[in-house]
Design a protein around this motif. Structure first.
Motif, mmCIF file in Angstrom:
data_model
loop_
_atom_site.group_PDB
_atom_site.id
_atom_site.type_symbol
_atom_site.label_atom_id
_atom_site.label_comp_id
_atom_site.label_asym_id
_atom_site.label_seq_id
_atom_site.Cartn_x
_atom_site.Cartn_y
_atom_site.Cartn_z
ATOM 1 N N ARG A 124 -8.874 -0.309 15.888
ATOM 2 C CA ARG A 124 -7.667 -0.940 15.328
ATOM 3 C C ARG A 124 -7.927 -2.393 14.982
ATOM 4 O O ARG A 124 -7.269 -3.314 15.469
ATOM 5 C CB ARG A 124 -6.503 -0.863 16.318
ATOM 6 N N LEU A 125 -8.894 -2.611 14.095
ATOM 7 C CA LEU A 125 -9.255 -3.963 13.673
ATOM 8 C C LEU A 125 -8.098 -4.574 12.896
ATOM 9 O O LEU A 125 -7.619 -3.995 11.939
ATOM 10 C CB LEU A 125 -10.501 -3.876 12.785
ATOM 11 N N PRO A 126 -7.610 -5.763 13.310
ATOM 12 C CA PRO A 126 -6.503 -6.374 12.572
ATOM 13 C C PRO A 126 -7.019 -7.065 11.318
ATOM 14 O O PRO A 126 -8.231 -7.163 11.100
ATOM 15 C CB PRO A 126 -5.948 -7.384 13.574
ATOM 16 N N GLY A 127 -6.095 -7.565 10.518
ATOM 17 C CA GLY A 127 -6.487 -8.350 9.351
ATOM 18 C C GLY A 127 -6.488 -7.539 8.074
ATOM 19 O O GLY A 127 -6.185 -6.359 8.068
ATOM 20 N N ARG A 128 -6.823 -8.255 7.002
ATOM 21 C CA ARG A 128 -6.779 -7.603 5.697
ATOM 22 C C ARG A 128 -7.984 -6.699 5.504
ATOM 23 O O ARG A 128 -8.945 -6.766 6.248
ATOM 24 C CB ARG A 128 -6.797 -8.661 4.599
ATOM 25 N N THR A 129 -7.909 -5.883 4.457
ATOM 26 C CA THR A 129 -8.988 -4.940 4.188
ATOM 27 C C THR A 129 -10.225 -5.674 3.677
ATOM 28 O O THR A 129 -10.169 -6.380 2.676
ATOM 29 C CB THR A 129 -8.543 -3.926 3.138
ATOM 30 N N ASP A 130 -11.316 -5.543 4.395
ATOM 31 C CA ASP A 130 -12.616 -5.987 3.899
ATOM 32 C C ASP A 130 -13.643 -4.967 4.369
ATOM 33 O O ASP A 130 -13.265 -3.913 4.876
ATOM 34 C CB ASP A 130 -12.942 -7.409 4.380
ATOM 35 N N GLU A 131 -14.921 -5.256 4.191
ATOM 36 C CA GLU A 131 -15.932 -4.251 4.521
ATOM 37 C C GLU A 131 -15.884 -3.854 6.002
ATOM 38 O O GLU A 131 -16.004 -2.687 6.342
ATOM 39 C CB GLU A 131 -17.326 -4.775 4.171
ATOM 40 N N PHE A 132 -15.698 -4.857 6.876
ATOM 41 C CA PHE A 132 -15.660 -4.553 8.311
ATOM 42 C C PHE A 132 -14.436 -3.711 8.647
ATOM 43 O O PHE A 132 -14.496 -2.773 9.422
ATOM 44 C CB PHE A 132 -15.637 -5.837 9.137
ATOM 45 N N ARG A 133 -13.305 -4.084 8.036
ATOM 46 C CA ARG A 133 -12.073 -3.350 8.288
ATOM 47 C C ARG A 133 -12.242 -1.902 7.827
ATOM 48 O O ARG A 133 -11.807 -0.970 8.508
ATOM 49 C CB ARG A 133 -10.949 -4.065 7.538
ATOM 50 N N GLU A 134 -12.905 -1.707 6.683
ATOM 51 C CA GLU A 134 -13.122 -0.352 6.185
ATOM 52 C C GLU A 134 -14.001 0.444 7.140
ATOM 53 O O GLU A 134 -13.728 1.605 7.434
ATOM 54 C CB GLU A 134 -13.771 -0.398 4.799
#
Ligand SMILES: Nc1ncnc2c1ncn2[C@@H]1O[C@H](COP(=O)(O)OP(=O)(O)O)[C@@H](O)[C@H]1O
Ligand SMILES: [Mg+2]
Length: 372
Positions: free
Chosen positions: A120-130
């Motif tokens: 459940r990584l917070p924050g906006r969508t970026d490569e890590f979030r994906e």
């Protein structure tokens, strides 16, 4: 398995940041130096406050004076850039890599068997979030899969124990009551035994279809449907059910034995889970653009869509009359679904508004008369 420890990514990123900053700084200073030289013509006496002024020789002292004034400032700038690049790079890299630490932590937990946790990584969508979201999705699917397998194993054990326990009870009664009718005992034991064999065979079939390790050949679904209905005609007569078949040639590629099993299970269900009298079953085959379709429709009790969607689960039986004499082991539709999926096909159950079910199996079609 441990590799030799290398530089951490944080150190590598820090060194790259600092390196690039230093390189850019050096380039900038070089450009400044070239411009300074252009605007300080040879022979011009440069006046540098506090700098050495050598009036005796016009050249090269002018330029060397310039260099002497420029070099310390340039060196100081580069030193500052180096320190700034190292410190800034270290902090920036740390911030950039923080999500990776979380993901690694979650992966370690998962490999140790903890499938219920999520990143459940917070924050906006970026490569890590994906990456984290994909990982969470994988965990969810794994967790569901493991739970399903455990449920299946528990159900299968339970179902396998039932006939054994029944046999034991029958034998116990016979032992305590010597005047018992042996013929009846044998008949009942045989019935229980037959059911246990049926269940075991269904389980074997399920695992065979699941492994997808079966020979494939050109088959025609309409012929298979005919074969299945013919075999089941006596059963249909016994249940007072009429079977209608219709449809075109439906060529596909697959295992004849498994597809026959699939069709037989569907038609068998359509007969035994039908109206008590005057039921009908309609079996049809056809080609829909690139797919071949087998449809088995039957009259019967009204079913809700919610109930219909659970019927393909192993050991799921829809009606309460579970122990009626035609009661199956509850694996029929699970087998149908597994065989359909093993052939890259789909299974759809739709309750009919007037009662009963409409079951559609769609398989990839094969062009007729083409050798593989
Ligand atoms: N054609 C059908 N019409 C109505 N109900 C059906 C039909 N096929 C299956 N069902 C319901 O789905 C349940 C599961 O079917 P299945 O997996 O074949 O198990 P079983 O036939 O051994 O009970 C059945 O018990 C029955 O209630
Ligand atoms: Mg069945």
């Amino acid at each position: 398995m441990d590799r030799r420890p290398g530089l951490s990514v944080r150190v590598k990123l820090t060194l790259s940041y600092a390196g690039f900053l230093l390189l850019a700084g050096a380039l900038l200073l070089a450009v400044v130096w070239v411009f300074l030289l252009r605007y300080v013509p040879e022979g011009y006496q440069l006046l540098i406050p506090g700098g050495p002024s050598n009036k005796n020789s016009a050249f090269p002292p002018n330029r060397s004076a310039l260099l002497r004034a420029f070099a310390p400032a340039a060196a100081a700038t580069l030193a500052f850039l180096l320190v700034f690049g190292l410190a800034g790079g270290w902090i920036l890299a740390g911030r950039m890599l923080a999500p990776l630490t979380r993901i690694t932590h979650a992966t370690r937990l998962a490999s140790a068997g903890a499938l219920s946790q999520r990143i459940r990584l917070p924050g906006r969508t970026d490569e890590f979030r994906e990456l984290a979201d994909a990982f969470d999705m994988m965990l969810a699917r794994l967790e569901a899969h493991v739970a399903e397998q455990q449920r299946f194993a528990a159900n299968a054990s339970h179902e396998l124990r039932t006939p054994l326990a029944t046999s034991k009870a029958l034998l116990d009664v016979a032992r305590t009551d010597p005047g018992h009718d042996t013929g009846e005992l044998i008949d009942r034991l045989r019935a229980v035994n037959t059911r246990a064999i049926g269940l075991t065979e269904a389980l074997l079939l399920l695992s065979r279809a699941n492994r997808r390790s079966f020979p494939r050949e050109d088959v025609d679904l309409s012929l298979i449907a005919e074969e299945a209905t013919e075999t089941l005609l006596p059963l249909a007569e016994k249940h007072g059910v009429t079977i209608e078949t219709s449809g075109d040639v439906a060529p596909t590629v697959g295992s004849h034995a498994l597809l026959l099993q699939l069709t037989t299970n569907l038609v068998h269900n359509a007969i035994v889970h039908n109206l008590p009298e005057d039921g009908t079953v309609h079996v049809s085959t056809g080609v829909h653009s690139t797919a071949v379709v087998l449809t088995v429709e039957n009259t019967g009790e009204k079913l809700t869509p919610e109930l219909a969607s659970t019927l393909t689960e192993p050991f799921q039986r829809g009606t309460e009359r579970v122990h009626a004499d035609h009661a199956g082991v509850g694996l029929g539709l699970a087998i149908v679904k597994t065989i359909a999926h093993a052939h890259d096909g789909t299974l759809t159950l739709t309750p009919r508004s007037t009662g009963g079910l409409r079951i559609t199996v769609e398989l990839p079609g094969a062009a007729p008369h083409t050798g593989r």
